[in-house]
Write a protein that holds these residues in place. Structure first.
Motif, PDB file in Angstrom:
ATOM      1  N   LEU A   4     -26.459 -23.206  10.356  1.00  0.00           N
ATOM      2  CA  LEU A   4     -25.926 -23.544   8.689  1.00  0.00           C
ATOM      3  C   LEU A   4     -27.935 -24.277   8.578  1.00  0.00           C
ATOM      4  O   LEU A   4     -27.992 -24.458   7.243  1.00  0.00           O
ATOM      5  CB  LEU A   4     -25.032 -24.308   8.976  1.00  0.00           C
ATOM      6  CG  LEU A   4     -23.411 -24.599   8.931  1.00  0.00           C
ATOM      7  CD1 LEU A   4     -23.007 -25.434   8.540  1.00  0.00           C
ATOM      8  CD2 LEU A   4     -23.942 -22.791   8.079  1.00  0.00           C
ATOM      9  N   SER A   5     -28.770 -24.511   9.646  1.00  0.00           N
ATOM     10  CA  SER A   5     -29.712 -25.226   9.101  1.00  0.00           C
ATOM     11  C   SER A   5     -31.063 -23.627   8.719  1.00  0.00           C
ATOM     12  O   SER A   5     -31.084 -22.956   9.605  1.00  0.00           O
ATOM     13  CB  SER A   5     -30.366 -26.319  10.617  1.00  0.00           C
ATOM     14  OG  SER A   5     -32.299 -26.182  10.147  1.00  0.00           O
ATOM     15  N   LEU A  28     -30.236 -25.289  -0.782  1.00  0.00           N
ATOM     16  CA  LEU A  28     -31.163 -24.213   0.424  1.00  0.00           C
ATOM     17  C   LEU A  28     -31.982 -25.663   1.230  1.00  0.00           C
ATOM     18  O   LEU A  28     -32.776 -25.796   2.902  1.00  0.00           O
ATOM     19  CB  LEU A  28     -33.052 -23.337  -0.370  1.00  0.00           C
ATOM     20  CG  LEU A  28     -31.303 -22.502  -0.539  1.00  0.00           C
ATOM     21  CD1 LEU A  28     -32.638 -20.920  -1.154  1.00  0.00           C
ATOM     22  CD2 LEU A  28     -30.502 -21.329   0.630  1.00  0.00           C
ATOM     23  N   ALA A  29     -32.648 -26.460  -0.198  1.00  0.00           N
ATOM     24  CA  ALA A  29     -33.454 -27.939   0.518  1.00  0.00           C
ATOM     25  C   ALA A  29     -32.853 -28.169   1.560  1.00  0.00           C
ATOM     26  O   ALA A  29     -32.890 -29.100   2.028  1.00  0.00           O
ATOM     27  CB  ALA A  29     -34.506 -28.213  -0.204  1.00  0.00           C
ATOM     28  N   GLY A  30     -31.456 -28.857   0.897  1.00  0.00           N
ATOM     29  CA  GLY A  30     -30.218 -29.155   2.003  1.00  0.00           C
ATOM     30  C   GLY A  30     -30.683 -29.130   3.533  1.00  0.00           C
ATOM     31  O   GLY A  30     -30.220 -30.117   3.547  1.00  0.00           O
ATOM     32  N   ALA A 215     -23.637 -22.124  -5.549  1.00  0.00           N
ATOM     33  CA  ALA A 215     -25.348 -22.154  -4.718  1.00  0.00           C
ATOM     34  C   ALA A 215     -24.735 -22.398  -3.335  1.00  0.00           C
ATOM     35  O   ALA A 215     -25.028 -21.773  -2.332  1.00  0.00           O
ATOM     36  CB  ALA A 215     -25.554 -23.289  -5.343  1.00  0.00           C
ATOM     37  N   GLY A 216     -23.148 -22.834  -3.015  1.00  0.00           N
ATOM     38  CA  GLY A 216     -22.955 -22.870  -2.088  1.00  0.00           C
ATOM     39  C   GLY A 216     -22.737 -21.911  -0.732  1.00  0.00           C
ATOM     40  O   GLY A 216     -22.770 -22.010   0.233  1.00  0.00           O
ATOM     41  N   LEU A 221     -24.760 -17.763   2.470  1.00  0.00           N
ATOM     42  CA  LEU A 221     -25.563 -16.312   2.632  1.00  0.00           C
ATOM     43  C   LEU A 221     -26.675 -16.426   3.764  1.00  0.00           C
ATOM     44  O   LEU A 221     -27.151 -15.632   4.139  1.00  0.00           O
ATOM     45  CB  LEU A 221     -25.064 -15.535   1.593  1.00  0.00           C
ATOM     46  CG  LEU A 221     -24.041 -14.697   1.391  1.00  0.00           C
ATOM     47  CD1 LEU A 221     -24.051 -14.518  -0.049  1.00  0.00           C
ATOM     48  CD2 LEU A 221     -23.149 -14.200   2.566  1.00  0.00           C
ATOM     49  N   CYS A 222     -27.469 -17.230   3.376  1.00  0.00           N
ATOM     50  CA  CYS A 222     -28.765 -17.073   3.908  1.00  0.00           C
ATOM     51  C   CYS A 222     -28.851 -17.950   5.071  1.00  0.00           C
ATOM     52  O   CYS A 222     -29.709 -18.462   5.939  1.00  0.00           O
ATOM     53  CB  CYS A 222     -29.839 -17.820   2.755  1.00  0.00           C
ATOM     54  SG  CYS A 222     -30.262 -17.813   1.141  1.00  0.00           S
ATOM     55  N   THR A 223     -27.916 -18.905   5.250  1.00  0.00           N
ATOM     56  CA  THR A 223     -27.660 -18.702   7.195  1.00  0.00           C
ATOM     57  C   THR A 223     -26.893 -18.163   8.632  1.00  0.00           C
ATOM     58  O   THR A 223     -27.206 -16.821   8.164  1.00  0.00           O
ATOM     59  CB  THR A 223     -26.932 -20.117   6.810  1.00  0.00           C
ATOM     60  OG1 THR A 223     -25.899 -19.512   6.912  1.00  0.00           O
ATOM     61  CG2 THR A 223     -27.169 -21.329   6.127  1.00  0.00           C
TER      62      THR A 223
END
Length: 243
Positions: A4-5, A28-30, A215-216, A221-223
């Protein structure tokens, strides 16, 4: 949880200073990404970036291909590209102004095509494309014929890219917000008293969405955890759309 990073990744978010865009940038920054907040409103983009670690603001006019070229040149490459920017003009289709159709086409569909064409070649071995469409594009929405048409074009684009870019480790998905509390939604509601309450009564979860709800899913989806999800269209709508 493993996978998840986004540490070490660069994420470009168009419309990053808007309601949903700001929430996407924050998530995304988180997760550790270096976020590029791209928006026509440069002051708002700077304010959004200033609130995030290692984020930068970039002005872009998505209606202007030369401005998109300049943005891509300044960014260089991105691992994550979230096409969040959009514009809507609410009007009965037969009363619509073709000039407004042209603006929506340029920003909602042509700009994602153009920017992806510039940045996709740099996603070698790993990449994430996320297109923010609308449940109105999936199911239709009164007064938003041209908007729905331009946003529906993202479905075909995203699925084609999912097939073409899979071998280079790039996923491509569409997220469709339902009615969501954003500045765009509030501007529409000002001209339609009681709209938000009427919408909320139609939604099984009995409220309109919040930017964080959208956003969640985008962040997930980006991980790497979502690395086997591609070519999909997913709604975030409180159950108003089930398909």
């Amino acid at each position: 949880m493993d996978g998840l990073s986004l540490t070490g990744r660069t994420a470009l978010v168009t419309g990053g200073a808007g309601g949903i865009g700001t929430a996407i940038c924050a998530d995304l920054a988180g997760l550790g990404a270096r976020v590029v907040v791209a928006d026509l409103d440069e002051d708002a983009a700077r304010a959004t970036a200033a609130a995030l670690p290692d984020a930068v603001a970039e002005r872009v006019d998505l209606a202007d291909p030369a401005s998109i070229d300049d943005l891509a040149g300044r960014v260089g490459r991105a691992d994550v590209l979230v096409h969040n920017a959009g514009v809507s003009v609410v009007e009965p289709f037969v009363d619509g102004d073709p000039a407004s159709w042209d603006l929506m086409w340029k920003i909602n569909l042509r700009a994602p095509m153009y920017l992806t064409r510039l940045l996709l070649p740099g996603m070698r071995g790993w990449g994430r494309l996320v297109f923010i469409s609308s449940d109105g594009a999936r199911a239709g929405s009164g007064g938003e014929g041209a908007y729905a048409a331009t946003k529906a074009g993202l479905f075909g684009l995203a699925k084609t890219l999912a097939r073409e870019a899979a071998r280079q480790g790039v996923t491509s998905n569409v997220v469709c917000p339902g009615p969501t509390d954003t500045p765009m939604q509030r501007a529409i509601a000002e001209h339609h008293p009681g709209l938000v309450d009427r919408l909320a009564r139609q939604i099984p979860l009995r409220r309109i969405g919040r930017p964080a709800d959208v956003a969640g899913l985008v962040a997930f989806l980006c991980t790497d955890r979502a690395g086997y999800i591609t070519g999909q269209t997913l709604s975030v709508s409180g159950g108003i759309t089930m398909c």
